[in-house]
Design an enzyme around this catalytic site. Structure first.
Site, PDB file in Angstrom:
ATOM      1  CE1 TYR A 110      -3.379   2.719   0.267  1.00  0.00           C
ATOM      2  CE2 TYR A 110      -2.833   2.976   2.588  1.00  0.00           C
ATOM      3  CZ  TYR A 110      -3.518   3.394   1.467  1.00  0.00           C
ATOM      4  OH  TYR A 110      -4.336   4.498   1.537  1.00  0.00           O
ATOM      5  CG  ASP A 148      -3.835   1.801  -3.668  1.00  0.00           C
ATOM      6  OD1 ASP A 148      -3.337   2.417  -4.629  1.00  0.00           O
ATOM      7  OD2 ASP A 148      -4.708   2.283  -2.924  1.00  0.00           O
ATOM      8  CG  HIS A 249      -9.188   0.646  -4.425  1.00  0.00           C
ATOM      9  ND1 HIS A 249      -8.030   1.022  -5.065  1.00  0.00           N
ATOM     10  CD2 HIS A 249      -9.399   1.571  -3.449  1.00  0.00           C
ATOM     11  CE1 HIS A 249      -7.558   2.121  -4.509  1.00  0.00           C
ATOM     12  NE2 HIS A 249      -8.352   2.482  -3.524  1.00  0.00           N
TER      13      HIS A 249
END
Length: 286
Positions: A110, A148, A249
DNA sequence: ATGTCAAAAAGGTTTTGA
């Protein structure tokens, strides 16, 4: 082997979507981001239900923000939490966990958001990515970076490049940091599979952005060459962004063919030793 | 109205982050 990545935007809020999705898609390895729970709270919430489904779990969580995990039912070895040498903001944040699953070094990532170009948080993002590159460079040859990335690799990865000028996720230094990472030999397997399609993984909750397909592709699966060569399918599971209580997402799913050396899973016997398949007529000896 | 969602501290709403 099916590998997926999904920024769930609070795993606690997403339980009613996550468990049915696991049952439907049957991923072997799942990288989660934005779990937003401590490891203890994650285990209390989902430990039993994941174990029931055959998943081992590697966690790097914290209270309130961030948090990543890897779920695997093909082994989960040599777990490493965090990125060695990466900065914090100012303290270390729960943004990375790696493990070896089915012979592949899997990273659930992330990447910091960056907030505003040239802000402290933006500089943090770039330093963090540089540290990640060094870790991956020193790692094994079979690797997948999943998560991500908070970077749209090219203008084709945002719904309207003009709308993003001057904003984070699309600036040249961020894209350069991603390019440097990929220069280690990593393949953006979704873009390679869909070279000129409109493919997004994130749509803002506001203003009916998903309904209009106004999104960005910022959740990536980057595979080293030996892994990229095994990709049988690579796609965004848009269905998971629909309906009630979705994350903002969608998951990305990649299917890998068996490794050529056959050390992954059971070896299938050659056809000659399996006998005739049902319904296949063999020539009759006279 | 930044057309939303989530977490937390506060407080019955506001702030922060995305």
């Amino acid at each position: 082997m099916r590998v997926a990545t999904w920024n769930v935007n609070s795993v606690k809020q997403r339980v009613p979507r996550l468990l049915p999705w696991l049952d439907q898609r049957q991923p072997d390895v799942v990288c989660l981001q934005e779990t937003k729970l401590t490891d203890v709270a994650f285990t209390e919430l989902l430990g039993a239900q994941l174990a029931e489904r055959g998943y081992e779990v590697a966690l790097a969580g914290q209270a309130q923000w961030n948090g990543v995990a890897i779920l695997s039912r093909v082994g989960l070895d040599d777990v490493v939490v965090g990125v060695e040498g990466a900065p914090g903001f100012p303290d270390p944040e729960a943004r990375a966990v790696a493990a070896t699953c089915g012979g592949v070094r899997v990273h659930s990532l992330y990447v910091p958001n960056g907030r505003e170009p040239d802000s402290d948080h933006y500089r943090y993002k770039l330093s963090w990515l540089a540290a990640l590159r060094d870790v991956v460079k020193a790692g094994p040859g079979e690797a997948m970076l999943c998560g991500d990335m908070n970077i749209a690799p090219t203008d084709a990865d945002v719904f309207d490049p003009a709308a993003y000028v001057g904003q984070t996720h699309v600036t040249a230094p961020e894209r350069a940091a991603l390019t440097e990472l990929q220069a280690l030999g990593l393949h953006d397997v979704v873009r390679e599979r869909w070279p000129s399609e409109r493919v997004f993984t994130y749509w803002d909750y506001r203003a009916g952005m998903f309904h209009q397909d106004l999104g960005m592709r910022i959740d990536l699966m980057l595979a080293s060459a030996p892994v990229a060569g095994r990709v049988a399918a690579a796609w965004v599971d848009r269905h998971a962004r629909k309906g009630t209580g979705p994350s903002d997402h969608a998951p990305v799913i990649v299917d890998l063919d068996e490794a050529p050396d056959g050390d992954i899973g059971p070896v299938v016997p050659p056809p000659s030793s399996r006998g005739p398949r049902k319904g296949v007529k063999l020539p009759q000896a006279k």
